[in-house]
Scaffold this active site. Structure first.
Site, PDB file in Angstrom:
ATOM      1  N   GLY A 180       0.832  -1.206   0.000  1.00  0.00           N
ATOM      2  CA  GLY A 180       0.000   0.000   0.000  1.00  0.00           C
ATOM      3  C   GLY A 180       0.867   1.256   0.000  1.00  0.00           C
ATOM      4  N   LEU A 185       1.432   3.611   2.314  1.00  0.00           N
ATOM      5  CA  LEU A 185       2.322   3.747   3.470  1.00  0.00           C
ATOM      6  C   LEU A 185       3.348   2.621   3.506  1.00  0.00           C
ATOM      7  CD1 LEU A 185       3.168   4.996   6.183  1.00  0.00           C
ATOM      8  CD2 LEU A 185       1.394   3.611   7.282  1.00  0.00           C
ATOM      9  N   ILE A 214      -4.913 -10.543   5.842  1.00  0.00           N
ATOM     10  CA  ILE A 214      -5.063 -10.472   7.307  1.00  0.00           C
ATOM     11  C   ILE A 214      -6.428 -10.971   7.780  1.00  0.00           C
ATOM     12  CG2 ILE A 214      -3.317  -8.662   7.629  1.00  0.00           C
ATOM     13  CD1 ILE A 214      -5.739  -6.721   8.160  1.00  0.00           C
ATOM     14  N   THR A 265      -9.443   1.236   2.745  1.00  0.00           N
ATOM     15  CA  THR A 265      -9.252   2.685   2.921  1.00  0.00           C
ATOM     16  C   THR A 265     -10.196   3.563   2.091  1.00  0.00           C
ATOM     17  OG1 THR A 265      -7.475   2.603   1.288  1.00  0.00           O
ATOM     18  CG2 THR A 265      -6.819   2.514   3.609  1.00  0.00           C
ATOM     19  N   ASP A 320      -7.757   9.801  12.034  1.00  0.00           N
ATOM     20  CA  ASP A 320      -8.479  10.931  12.637  1.00  0.00           C
ATOM     21  C   ASP A 320      -9.996  10.739  12.512  1.00  0.00           C
ATOM     22  OD1 ASP A 320      -8.132  11.142   9.845  1.00  0.00           O
ATOM     23  OD2 ASP A 320      -8.474  13.300   9.865  1.00  0.00           O
ATOM     24  N   TYR A 363     -16.248   3.729   7.775  1.00  0.00           N
ATOM     25  CA  TYR A 363     -14.794   3.530   7.779  1.00  0.00           C
ATOM     26  C   TYR A 363     -14.241   3.847   9.173  1.00  0.00           C
ATOM     27  CZ  TYR A 363      -9.882   4.898   7.059  1.00  0.00           C
ATOM     28  OH  TYR A 363      -8.526   5.037   7.182  1.00  0.00           O
ATOM     29  N   TRP A 406      -4.978  12.413   6.483  1.00  0.00           N
ATOM     30  CA  TRP A 406      -4.745  13.024   5.171  1.00  0.00           C
ATOM     31  C   TRP A 406      -3.405  12.584   4.558  1.00  0.00           C
ATOM     32  CZ3 TRP A 406      -6.539  18.880   5.036  1.00  0.00           C
ATOM     33  CH2 TRP A 406      -7.822  18.980   5.530  1.00  0.00           C
TER      34      TRP A 406
HETATM   35  N1  LIG Z   1      -4.873   7.341   3.190  1.00  0.00           N
HETATM   36  C1  LIG Z   1      -5.203   8.184   4.158  1.00  0.00           C
HETATM   37  O1  LIG Z   1      -5.464   9.370   3.917  1.00  0.00           O
HETATM   38  C2  LIG Z   1      -5.219   7.716   5.588  1.00  0.00           C
HETATM   39  C3  LIG Z   1      -5.572   8.627   6.590  1.00  0.00           C
HETATM   40  C4  LIG Z   1      -5.558   8.184   7.926  1.00  0.00           C
HETATM   41  C5  LIG Z   1      -5.195   6.888   8.225  1.00  0.00           C
HETATM   42  N2  LIG Z   1      -4.887   6.029   7.215  1.00  0.00           N
HETATM   43  C6  LIG Z   1      -4.510   4.665   7.563  1.00  0.00           C
HETATM   44  O2  LIG Z   1      -3.161   4.465   7.189  1.00  0.00           O
HETATM   45  C7  LIG Z   1      -2.945   3.094   6.857  1.00  0.00           C
HETATM   46  C8  LIG Z   1      -2.251   2.991   5.518  1.00  0.00           C
HETATM   47  O3  LIG Z   1      -3.100   3.563   4.533  1.00  0.00           O
HETATM   48  P1  LIG Z   1      -2.678   3.699   3.005  1.00  0.00           P
HETATM   49  O4  LIG Z   1      -3.106   5.049   2.579  1.00  0.00           O
HETATM   50  O5  LIG Z   1      -1.281   3.230   2.809  1.00  0.00           O
HETATM   51  O6  LIG Z   1      -3.716   2.648   2.376  1.00  0.00           O
HETATM   52  P2  LIG Z   1      -3.632   1.853   1.000  1.00  0.00           P
HETATM   53  O7  LIG Z   1      -2.710   2.517   0.051  1.00  0.00           O
HETATM   54  O8  LIG Z   1      -5.057   1.625   0.598  1.00  0.00           O
HETATM   55  O9  LIG Z   1      -2.949   0.483   1.443  1.00  0.00           O
HETATM   56  C9  LIG Z   1      -3.643  -0.493   2.144  1.00  0.00           C
HETATM   57  C10 LIG Z   1      -3.092  -1.818   1.710  1.00  0.00           C
HETATM   58  O10 LIG Z   1      -3.769  -2.842   2.423  1.00  0.00           O
HETATM   59  C11 LIG Z   1      -3.991  -3.904   1.533  1.00  0.00           C
HETATM   60  N3  LIG Z   1      -5.082  -4.755   2.000  1.00  0.00           N
HETATM   61  C12 LIG Z   1      -6.415  -4.582   1.901  1.00  0.00           C
HETATM   62  N4  LIG Z   1      -7.049  -5.616   2.425  1.00  0.00           N
HETATM   63  C13 LIG Z   1      -6.109  -6.487   2.872  1.00  0.00           C
HETATM   64  C14 LIG Z   1      -6.165  -7.753   3.513  1.00  0.00           C
HETATM   65  N5  LIG Z   1      -7.318  -8.347   3.780  1.00  0.00           N
HETATM   66  N6  LIG Z   1      -4.996  -8.346   3.846  1.00  0.00           N
HETATM   67  C15 LIG Z   1      -3.810  -7.767   3.560  1.00  0.00           C
HETATM   68  N7  LIG Z   1      -3.705  -6.584   2.940  1.00  0.00           N
HETATM   69  C16 LIG Z   1      -4.856  -5.948   2.608  1.00  0.00           C
HETATM   70  C17 LIG Z   1      -4.339  -3.225   0.227  1.00  0.00           C
HETATM   71  O11 LIG Z   1      -4.197  -4.138  -0.827  1.00  0.00           O
HETATM   72  P3  LIG Z   1      -5.104  -3.963  -2.154  1.00  0.00           P
HETATM   73  O12 LIG Z   1      -4.648  -2.685  -2.780  1.00  0.00           O
HETATM   74  O13 LIG Z   1      -4.784  -5.178  -2.932  1.00  0.00           O
HETATM   75  O14 LIG Z   1      -6.525  -3.881  -1.681  1.00  0.00           O
HETATM   76  C18 LIG Z   1      -3.294  -2.112   0.212  1.00  0.00           C
HETATM   77  O15 LIG Z   1      -2.093  -2.548  -0.370  1.00  0.00           O
HETATM   78  C19 LIG Z   1      -4.319   2.435   6.946  1.00  0.00           C
HETATM   79  O16 LIG Z   1      -4.463   1.837   8.196  1.00  0.00           O
HETATM   80  C20 LIG Z   1      -5.293   3.595   6.848  1.00  0.00           C
HETATM   81  O17 LIG Z   1      -6.524   3.310   7.469  1.00  0.00           O
HETATM   82  C21 LIG Z   1      -4.877   6.405   5.914  1.00  0.00           C
END
Ligand SMILES: NC(=O)c1ccc[n+]([C@@H]2O[C@H](COP(=O)([O-])OP(=O)(O)OC[C@H]3O[C@@H](n4cnc5c(N)ncnc54)[C@H](OP(=O)(O)O)[C@@H]3O)[C@@H](O)[C@H]2O)c1
Length: 273
Positions: free
Chosen positions: A10, A12, A37, A62, A102, A125, A150
């Site tokens: 992903g 991050l 997971i 996400t 947040d 979410y 964000w």
């Molecule tokens: N993005 C934001 O603005 C934001 C803000 C606050 C907090 N966060 C948190 O920060 C963290 C990282 O976010 P990110 O932006 O890096 O998200 P992301 O780019 O959507 O990455 C999430 C990853 O998790 C994988 N995933 C989904 N379901 C899964 C499963 N069942 N088992 C294993 N992997 C799985 C996804 O794979 P696929 O692509 O194949 O589905 C993707 O590679 C998350 O916890 C998110 O809630 C994000």
């Protein structure tokens, strides 16, 4: 340390893994293909097999709007998937770092949210992410919950890349000015996580790139275009005009528990790269 990263493909995860490796850690990056997971047996087997000292969970559902529709799937990943990790980590005496959001807050506060302020998510979410936090708190004796907001980075679709794309396609951009929060570069968050795991300061942490009182998406869009040296008109609009499926908190700035850079500096570094 031996660190297993879930959701490593992903936005991050892809920034975090090289930063941990640069610090000398033995990192096992597992994307969704390598470890889902939501598969409890597979989670236990992976931790048994790799015997990490720490698991950092970057896996999540996400898509905030789509989560309103795919409720069961979002809960299965953000809550039950995290429960699997929490149970397996506790069983194998390993630490768990869970990334949260947040959006566990309702946005009614006027000053930055502190870690122990009562959460009250207003979208699905946020509810599923809060449930994930609870499972970590209930099952793990040694954990870090890192709430952030964000996020933008090189390896994912995010607000910065969307604004740059829209600026190329449209004459005028419309961006909401009634949601206040804090931008965070996935690289600076990764560095903060790498620092945090050295401390043993278990519990809930808040990290963004903004130790101040937050900015609006409108202000953020203006800063992006200014740094990109694109002169496009940006019109401030209201959230209600967008009629998106998931409501967003109008204010979700976090009171930080870790030192942070200036969001303007992090954004400038990102844009330069
Ligand atoms: N993005 C934001 O603005 C934001 C803000 C606050 C907090 N966060 C948190 O920060 C963290 C990282 O976010 P990110 O932006 O890096 O998200 P992301 O780019 O959507 O990455 C999430 C990853 O998790 C994988 N995933 C989904 N379901 C899964 C499963 N069942 N088992 C294993 N992997 C799985 C996804 O794979 P696929 O692509 O194949 O589905 C993707 O590679 C998350 O916890 C998110 O809630 C994000």
């Amino acid at each position: 340390m031996r660190i297993m990263v879930t959701g490593a493909k992903g936005m991050l995860g892809q920034d975090l893994v090289p930063i941990l490796r640069d610090q000398g850690h033995d990192v096992i990056p597992l994307g969704r293909q390598e470890l889902d997971i939501t598969d409890r047996k597979a989670v236990f087997e992976a931790i048994e097999h790799f015997h990490p000292q720490i698991v950092i969970n970057c896996a999540a559902y996400t898509n905030v709007d789509q989560a309103e529709v795919e409720r069961d799937l979002a809960y299965a990943i953000n809550a039950l998937g995290v429960q699997n990790l929490a149970l397996a980590c506790e069983d194998k005496k390993c630490e768990l770092v869970q990334i949260s959001t947040d959006y566990v807050f309702d946005g009614t506060k006027k000053t930055p949210y502190r870690p122990l302020d009562p959460p009250n998510p207003i979208n699905w979410y946020g509810y599923t992410k809060l449930a994930g936090e609870k499972f970590v708190e209930w099952h793990c004796s040694r954990f870090y919950i890192v709430r952030t907001s964000w996020l933008y980075g090189k390896y994912g679709k995010n607000f910065v890349t969307t604004i740059l794309k829209l600026a190329r396609e449209k004459e005028c951009l419309e961006v909401v000015d009634d949601q206040i929060g804090s931008p965070t570069h996935t690289k600076s968050l990764s560095r903060a996580i790498a620092d945090l795991i050295q401390t043993g300061w278990y519990g809930i942490h808040h990290y963004t790139d903004d130790a101040g009182n937050g900015i609006s998406w409108y202000e953020f869009a203006q800063a992006i275009l200014q740094l990109a040296e694109i002169s496009k008109k940006v019109e401030p609009i209201k959230t209600l005009q967008l009629s998106r499926p998931a409501p967003r908190p109008s204010y979700s700035t976090l009171f930080l528990t870790m030192p942070a850079p200036l969001w303007q500096e992090e954004l400038a570094k990102f844009m330069k790269a």
